[in-house]
Every structure is written in structure tokens, then in C-alpha cells.
Design a protein around this motif. Structure first.
Motif, PDB file in Angstrom:
ATOM      1  N   VAL A 195       5.970   6.208  -0.818  1.00 35.10           N
ATOM      2  CA  VAL A 195       4.859   6.968  -0.241  1.00 35.10           C
ATOM      3  C   VAL A 195       4.341   8.027  -1.208  1.00 35.10           C
ATOM      4  O   VAL A 195       3.141   8.106  -1.482  1.00 35.10           O
ATOM      5  N   ASN A 196       5.244   8.842  -1.734  1.00 34.99           N
ATOM      6  CA  ASN A 196       4.804   9.994  -2.522  1.00 34.99           C
ATOM      7  C   ASN A 196       4.539   9.699  -3.990  1.00 34.99           C
ATOM      8  O   ASN A 196       3.720  10.384  -4.603  1.00 34.99           O
TER       9      ASN A 196
ATOM     10  N   HIS B 241       0.974   3.401   2.145  1.00 37.38           N
ATOM     11  CA  HIS B 241       0.644   3.976   3.442  1.00 37.38           C
ATOM     12  C   HIS B 241       1.655   3.593   4.530  1.00 37.38           C
ATOM     13  O   HIS B 241       1.925   4.389   5.419  1.00 37.38           O
ATOM     14  N   ARG B 242       2.207   2.384   4.455  1.00 35.04           N
ATOM     15  CA  ARG B 242       3.061   1.879   5.531  1.00 35.04           C
ATOM     16  C   ARG B 242       4.383   1.365   4.961  1.00 35.04           C
ATOM     17  O   ARG B 242       4.406   0.600   4.004  1.00 35.04           O
ATOM     18  N   VAL B 243       5.486   1.795   5.583  1.00 35.40           N
ATOM     19  CA  VAL B 243       6.823   1.317   5.242  1.00 35.40           C
ATOM     20  C   VAL B 243       7.376   0.632   6.481  1.00 35.40           C
ATOM     21  O   VAL B 243       7.424   1.240   7.558  1.00 35.40           O
TER      22      VAL B 243
ATOM     23  N   LEU C 254       4.408   5.595   8.765  1.00 30.85           N
ATOM     24  CA  LEU C 254       3.144   5.722   8.040  1.00 30.85           C
ATOM     25  C   LEU C 254       3.158   6.988   7.208  1.00 30.85           C
ATOM     26  O   LEU C 254       3.820   7.970   7.554  1.00 30.85           O
ATOM     27  N   ALA C 255       2.417   6.956   6.124  1.00 30.82           N
ATOM     28  CA  ALA C 255       2.357   8.125   5.252  1.00 30.82           C
ATOM     29  C   ALA C 255       1.876   9.357   6.002  1.00 30.82           C
ATOM     30  O   ALA C 255       2.229  10.480   5.642  1.00 30.82           O
TER      31      ALA C 255
ATOM     32  N   ILE D  83      11.749   5.405   0.516  1.00 31.84           N
ATOM     33  CA  ILE D  83      10.542   5.787   1.265  1.00 31.84           C
ATOM     34  C   ILE D  83       9.780   6.867   0.513  1.00 31.84           C
ATOM     35  O   ILE D  83       8.554   6.780   0.356  1.00 31.84           O
ATOM     36  N   ASP D  84      10.485   7.873   0.037  1.00 35.94           N
ATOM     37  CA  ASP D  84       9.841   8.958  -0.705  1.00 35.94           C
ATOM     38  C   ASP D  84       9.110   8.414  -1.929  1.00 35.94           C
ATOM     39  O   ASP D  84       7.961   8.774  -2.192  1.00 35.94           O
TER      40      ASP D  84
ATOM     41  N   LEU E 116       7.552  12.346   7.421  1.00 35.48           N
ATOM     42  CA  LEU E 116       8.574  11.500   6.834  1.00 35.48           C
ATOM     43  C   LEU E 116       9.983  11.963   7.179  1.00 35.48           C
ATOM     44  O   LEU E 116      10.359  13.084   6.910  1.00 35.48           O
TER      45      LEU E 116
END
Length: 183
Positions: free
Chosen positions: A121-122, A127-129, A174-175, A117-118, A179
Motif C-alpha cells: 500500500v505505502n 489500493h486493495r489487499v 483498502l488503502a 501490506i505496508d 491499516l
């Protein structure tokens, strides 16, 4: 090759076609536990089919459309996590996970999913996982909650397993969400 420490003697690293024998041995240990939740567990039953499963994800990675990572505990492959779908243009991805009994109860799936996830997103700016699981897979739903995901809804009878249709929960982060806030 890189590896990311998950703590307690566990690490996350790429799972690639050259590791088919190790993956097959893991699937043989995990199949009964994993098969109802991960559709390809029952199709990796010999060296050729295990290699084909891993090659499918290598091909997805080459197209920036998916990736596969293993979770090793004290040097033994005990599970993994993957980008089932990865859409950089659309800004969305889906994460999937699995774990054999020897790795359960240690927070490995949650830690590994946080790494993905990190990165999504980062680093990649998605934007969406998404996270999908059957409602009766309470362990998977619990991980989604620990990751700070929200239940978007249920897709009725969307998953066919051994001739029976099952519902699928769709969770998302969502971003713009905090998180992993629930972890």
C-alpha cells in the motif's frame, strides 16, 4: 539480502530457489498442518519439487506478479508469507501465509503480513489487499480480523481439496481503511 525483524528472535526475508533444501525440511515438518490450506504444500515433497515451488515464485517476482518470503525463528525456517497475486496495474494483490506448529502462537503471521501490506500500500501504491481462506481455517480468519480486514463474502465450493469442494472466504483491506486498525 535484507531481513525484517518480527521481534522475539524472528525475521522475515526472501525465500529463494537456492534455499530448496531448507524449504523442503520445513515442508516435511509443516505438511500435515499446512497442506489443507496451502495447495502447494503437498507438491513440495522432494528437492526438485521444492526447488520448482520456489522457482515459480522467483519467476513471479521477476514479472512483478508475486513474491515469497520466509519466516525464520531463531534461525530455523518455520513459515512464510507471499503475494499469491500482485497486480500493480490493477492496484490489487492477495496475501497468503503459512506456519508450522513450532512458530504458532507468537503473532509471527500477523507481523509478517503487516510488513507486506505496508509495502504493497505505502510503497507500491496498491489500493486493495485480499486474503482468502476456508471458513474452517479459523486461525487464518482471526489474522485477517487482526489486520483490520473486512469479510467481503464467501465463494461457495471454490476450493477443491482431496476430491471435496470447500468454500472460500474473501477478506480485504483498502488503502483508504485504517491499516491494521484491529491489531
Amino acid at each position: 539480502m535484507f531481513s525484517v525483524s518480527l521481534g522475539g528472535g524472528a525475521e522475515l526475508r526472501p525465500l529463494e530457489p537456492w534455499q530448496a533444501a531448507e524449504f523442503l525440511a520445513h515442508m516435511d515438518r509443516a505438511r500435515e498442518t499446512v497442506d489443507p490450506w496451502i495447495p502447494w504444500a503437498s507438491v513440495s515433497t522432494d528437492l526438485d519439487s521444492a526447488r520448482a515451488t520456489l522457482q515459480r515464485y522467483a519467476d513471479l517476482q521477476a514479472r512483478d506478479a508475486g513474491r515469497l518470503f520466509g519466516i525464520w525463528l531463531d534461525g530455523t525456517l518455520v513459515g512464510g508469507t507471499m503475494f499469491v497475486h500482485f497486480g500493480a496495474d490493477a492496484g490489487a494483490c492477495e496475501i497468503g501465509v503459512w506456519l508450522e506448529p513450532a512458530g504458532q502462537g507468537r503473532g509471527l503471521v500477523t507481523a509478517a503480513a503487516r510488513v507486506l501490506i505496508d509495502w504493497a500500500v505505502n510503497t507500491r501504491g496498491l489500493h486493495r489487499v485480499e486474503w482468502k481462506c476456508r471458513p474452517d481455517n479459523t486461525a487464518s480468519s482471526a489474522v485477517a480480523r487482526r489486520l483490520g480486514m473486512r469479510l467481503d463474502g464467501v465463494l461457495r465450493e471454490s476450493y477443491l481439496y482431496h476430491g471435496a469442494r470447500h468454500d472460500t472466504e474473501v477478506w480485504s483491506l483498502l488503502a483508504t481503511d485504517s491499516l491494521g486498525a484491529a491489531g
